[in-house]
Design a protein around this motif. Structure first.
Motif, short mmCIF file in Angstrom:
data_model
loop_
_atom_site.label_atom_id
_atom_site.label_comp_id
_atom_site.label_asym_id
_atom_site.label_seq_id
_atom_site.Cartn_x
_atom_site.Cartn_y
_atom_site.Cartn_z
N ASP A 70 7.19 4.78 0.61
CA ASP A 70 7.72 3.88 1.64
C ASP A 70 7.54 2.40 1.30
O ASP A 70 7.80 1.53 2.10
N GLY A 71 7.07 2.12 0.07
CA GLY A 71 6.91 0.74 -0.37
C GLY A 71 5.55 0.14 -0.09
O GLY A 71 5.26 -0.97 -0.51
N GLU A 72 4.71 0.85 0.64
CA GLU A 72 3.36 0.35 0.94
C GLU A 72 2.48 0.42 -0.30
O GLU A 72 2.71 1.22 -1.21
N LEU A 73 1.47 -0.42 -0.32
CA LEU A 73 0.50 -0.46 -1.40
C LEU A 73 -0.88 -0.44 -0.76
O LEU A 73 -1.15 -1.22 0.14
N SER A 74 -1.72 0.48 -1.21
CA SER A 74 -3.06 0.58 -0.60
C SER A 74 -4.13 0.65 -1.67
O SER A 74 -3.91 1.10 -2.78
N LEU A 75 -5.31 0.19 -1.28
CA LEU A 75 -6.50 0.26 -2.13
C LEU A 75 -7.53 1.06 -1.35
O LEU A 75 -7.90 0.69 -0.24
N LEU A 91 -2.44 -3.28 1.64
CA LEU A 91 -2.27 -4.60 1.02
C LEU A 91 -0.98 -5.31 1.44
O LEU A 91 -0.91 -6.53 1.33
N ASN A 92 0.02 -4.57 1.93
CA ASN A 92 1.26 -5.22 2.38
C ASN A 92 1.00 -6.15 3.57
O ASN A 92 1.75 -7.09 3.79
N ALA A 93 -0.07 -5.89 4.30
CA ALA A 93 -0.38 -6.69 5.49
C ALA A 93 -0.78 -8.12 5.16
O ALA A 93 -0.81 -8.97 6.04
N PHE A 94 -1.05 -8.39 3.89
CA PHE A 94 -1.54 -9.71 3.49
C PHE A 94 -0.47 -10.60 2.86
O PHE A 94 -0.78 -11.64 2.30
N GLY A 95 0.79 -10.17 2.93
CA GLY A 95 1.88 -10.98 2.41
C GLY A 95 2.26 -10.62 0.98
O GLY A 95 1.50 -9.98 0.25
N ALA A 114 1.31 -8.79 -4.46
CA ALA A 114 1.74 -8.82 -5.86
C ALA A 114 0.55 -8.89 -6.81
O ALA A 114 0.60 -8.36 -7.92
N ALA A 115 -0.53 -9.54 -6.38
CA ALA A 115 -1.72 -9.63 -7.24
C ALA A 115 -2.27 -8.24 -7.53
O ALA A 115 -2.64 -7.95 -8.67
N ALA A 123 -0.43 -5.35 -7.05
CA ALA A 123 0.66 -4.56 -7.64
C ALA A 123 0.70 -4.75 -9.15
O ALA A 123 1.01 -3.81 -9.90
N ALA A 124 0.36 -5.94 -9.62
CA ALA A 124 0.34 -6.21 -11.06
C ALA A 124 -0.67 -5.32 -11.77
O ALA A 124 -0.49 -4.97 -12.95
N LEU A 125 -1.72 -4.91 -11.07
CA LEU A 125 -2.73 -4.04 -11.69
C LEU A 125 -2.20 -2.63 -11.94
O LEU A 125 -2.69 -1.93 -12.82
N LEU A 126 -1.21 -2.22 -11.17
CA LEU A 126 -0.63 -0.88 -11.40
C LEU A 126 0.09 -0.80 -12.73
O LEU A 126 0.11 0.24 -13.38
N ASN A 127 0.70 -1.89 -13.13
CA ASN A 127 1.50 -1.91 -14.35
C ASN A 127 0.86 -2.69 -15.49
O ASN A 127 1.49 -2.88 -16.53
#
Length: 159
Positions: free
Chosen positions: A121-126, A137-141, A146-147, A149-153
């Protein structure tokens, strides 16, 4: 000349305050009696809606003292990223400080890893594997998201 310390509140203000308290109490009691469930967490919503992870990475954040923080991919042991003081990665450092504080309160060290997950659904969680706490993490803008998300790739480098 006499001086009085009596405080006179307008009758209307007292009635309004009493009505507000009674309304809040009635609403709370109604929700409890009717067994209306509280709002679900994003974790529970994803589970109920069967939202699958798209990509996931298990990471360990290792404090390298004056050299910053080394982020290690647990699966390979390689370095996913290094955060040095002065970089535009203050958000990552702030999130990790908060999670580290919670671990200290529970008597947990830094060894258990974190799982960074991108969802369908596009969400990113830690998620902290030690405490079970998940941060959406989407809740923080977009910039802060993106900071992470960069760790995933992020390409892996050898130590």
């Amino acid at each position: 000349m006499s001086h009085s310390h009596e405080v006179h509140l307008p009758r209307g203000a007292l009635i309004l305050a009493g009505t507000l308290v009674a309304f809040a109490f009635t609403l709370t009691a109604t929700m409890r009696i009717a067994h209306v469930p509280p709002a679900a967490s994003p974790v529970l919503l994803r589970s109920a809606e069967h939202v699958a992870p798209v990509k996931s990475r298990t990471l360990r954040f290792i404090d390298a003292a004056d050299r910053g923080v080394r982020i290690e991919d647990v699966g390979t042991g390689a370095t996913a990223a290094t955060i040095v003081p002065g970089q535009q990665t203050g958000f990552i450092r702030g999130v990790m400080r908060g999670l580290a504080r919670e671990r200290r309160l529970h008597g947990i060290g830094s060894a258990p890893p974190f799982v960074l997950t991108q969802w369908q659904d596009g969400e990113l969680s830690l998620t902290d594997t030690a405490t079970g706490r998940a941060i959406e993490l989407n809740a923080f803008g977009t910039t802060n998201r993106a900071a992470f998300a960069a760790l995933l790739n992020a390409p892996e480098t050898t130590r």
